[in-house]
Design an enzyme around this catalytic site. Sequence first.
Site, PDB file in Angstrom:
ATOM      1  NE  ARG A  56      -2.971   0.248   3.240  1.00  0.00           N
ATOM      2  CZ  ARG A  56      -2.374   0.588   4.399  1.00  0.00           C
ATOM      3  NH1 ARG A  56      -1.891   1.793   4.571  1.00  0.00           N
ATOM      4  NH2 ARG A  56      -2.289  -0.270   5.384  1.00  0.00           N
ATOM      5  CE1 TYR A 110     -15.593  11.331 -16.767  1.00  0.00           C
ATOM      6  CE2 TYR A 110     -15.481  10.940 -14.415  1.00  0.00           C
ATOM      7  CZ  TYR A 110     -15.643  10.474 -15.700  1.00  0.00           C
ATOM      8  OH  TYR A 110     -15.868   9.143 -15.899  1.00  0.00           O
ATOM      9  CG  ASP A 183      -9.059  15.687 -14.803  1.00  0.00           C
ATOM     10  OD1 ASP A 183      -8.363  15.190 -15.706  1.00  0.00           O
ATOM     11  OD2 ASP A 183     -10.059  15.111 -14.314  1.00  0.00           O
ATOM     12  CE  LYS A 208     -11.955   7.785 -18.826  1.00  0.00           C
ATOM     13  NZ  LYS A 208     -12.293   9.036 -18.137  1.00  0.00           N
TER      14      LYS A 208
HETATM   15  C1  LIG Z   1     -12.670   9.431 -16.826  1.00  0.00           C
HETATM   16  C2  LIG Z   1     -12.309  10.718 -16.187  1.00  0.00           C
HETATM   17  C3  LIG Z   1     -12.143  10.813 -14.799  1.00  0.00           C
HETATM   18  C4  LIG Z   1     -12.367   9.643 -13.873  1.00  0.00           C
HETATM   19  O1  LIG Z   1     -11.470   8.631 -14.136  1.00  0.00           O
HETATM   20  P1  LIG Z   1     -11.770   7.067 -13.790  1.00  0.00           P
HETATM   21  O2  LIG Z   1     -10.501   6.418 -14.174  1.00  0.00           O
HETATM   22  O3  LIG Z   1     -12.950   6.668 -14.590  1.00  0.00           O
HETATM   23  O4  LIG Z   1     -12.038   7.030 -12.330  1.00  0.00           O
HETATM   24  C5  LIG Z   1     -11.778  12.039 -14.275  1.00  0.00           C
HETATM   25  N1  LIG Z   1     -11.596  13.116 -15.075  1.00  0.00           N
HETATM   26  C6  LIG Z   1     -11.761  13.060 -16.399  1.00  0.00           C
HETATM   27  C7  LIG Z   1     -11.555  14.275 -17.217  1.00  0.00           C
HETATM   28  C8  LIG Z   1     -12.127  11.854 -17.013  1.00  0.00           C
HETATM   29  O5  LIG Z   1     -12.309  11.799 -18.334  1.00  0.00           O
END
Ligand SMILES: *Cc1c(COP(=O)(O)O)cnc(C)c1O
Length: 396
Positions: A56, A110, A183, A208
């Site tokens: 962890r 998001y 982000d 992504k």
């Molecule tokens: C998909 C996404 C998230 C969340 O990510 P997960 O891996 O699905 O938890 C956060 N911010 C953006 C811009 C995203 O496209």
Amino acid sequence: MPSIFTQAVHAGERQQPPRETSVTTPLYHSVGYLEPSAAVMEEVFSGETPGYVYRRYTSPTVEAFERAIAALEGGDAAFATASGMAAVHAALLAAGVRAGSHVVAARDCYGATYDLLATLLTEQGVTTHFVDATDAKHVEEAVSQYHPAAVLVEIVSNPLLKLADIGALARSAQNAGAALIVDSTFATPYLCRPLALGADYVVHSASKYIGGHGDVLAGVVATSHANRDKLFAIEKKIGAVLAPEVAWLALRGLKTLPLRMRQQCANAGIVAQFLSEHPAVTRVFYPGLPSHPQHQLARELFGERGFGGMVAFELRNGTRQAAFAFLDALKLVLPATTLGDVYSLALYPVMASHRAVPPAERAQLGITEGLLRLSIGIEDANDIVADLDAALAATN
Ligand SMILES: *Cc1c(COP(=O)(O)O)cnc(C)c1O
């Protein structure tokens, strides 16, 4: 000779690592680690000597992925998390968001990020002010009024692909003593490095573009030396850490991120141009089009590398039936609820990502019944365009 019960447990284990350095990072599953002596173990526990204690806290395969992300983001440290949402959450906590704190966040962030702030953290005593993050002046006003612990924005918004001026937001946040969390999932370090523009934390959903192949759920936060210990302490307590198997896949995906992004940006440019000339389409949202209201900012943020792989557009026949007909007619582009993969993907925001947003608020954000969002993959652009052309014919 030890009993077969003992042999079966211990035989063959704990070999010395090979003299040779393996070319790619091995997959370390182990939860526990042995030090040469109790004295060394004490040093590792105290943090005096770097090392592995318990999975962890960190483990070799996960750390390899973290180092790679820190390098690509130009940061000093990175922490990998079980998902992008775990990364967003960890960054907010590391930034000092607690009961009584204020947060200033992008209104069209998001969906799950919005939900985290608007429900869970609100219930825990955090007050979030949602603002138009594309208007740096608007953010500055909110920041000086509310003195937030954190400002949270996305470089490229979903699904309308509006941009945030990270440099300007970093100055406002810094003046008010707030941490800026960016982000950068849609931009990736290929297009932009927010830490260099003054951000304190960069978060990614590595599910992504970084993973890139649709088989990884992961997140990561990159930051500077100053915030490293805060983030590490949070991660240790929350425990939403990445599994080594997934880190290994994410690290593998990362190797081709620039190649994929280069092709995805080029393909998306071709698709955006095609859509903007198509009679069944009224509007195209793509930062690379000169018609995008922030095209100049896109050039400043992304340089010459491209404008991302995401394209949104509105159907002339802006009905739900037309959008459904379009999705059903696609043969190559996959109507799946993710983005950033090697495959081209189509998403209908009112049905999927923005389903929970009340219609009036959706309309205010500009998310209409005729809006579709594409994540352009690495296929041949001509094949993608041909598929879209055929599907658009079904929308009349
Ligand atoms: C998909 C996404 C998230 C969340 O990510 P997960 O891996 O699905 O938890 C956060 N911010 C953006 C811009 C995203 O496209």
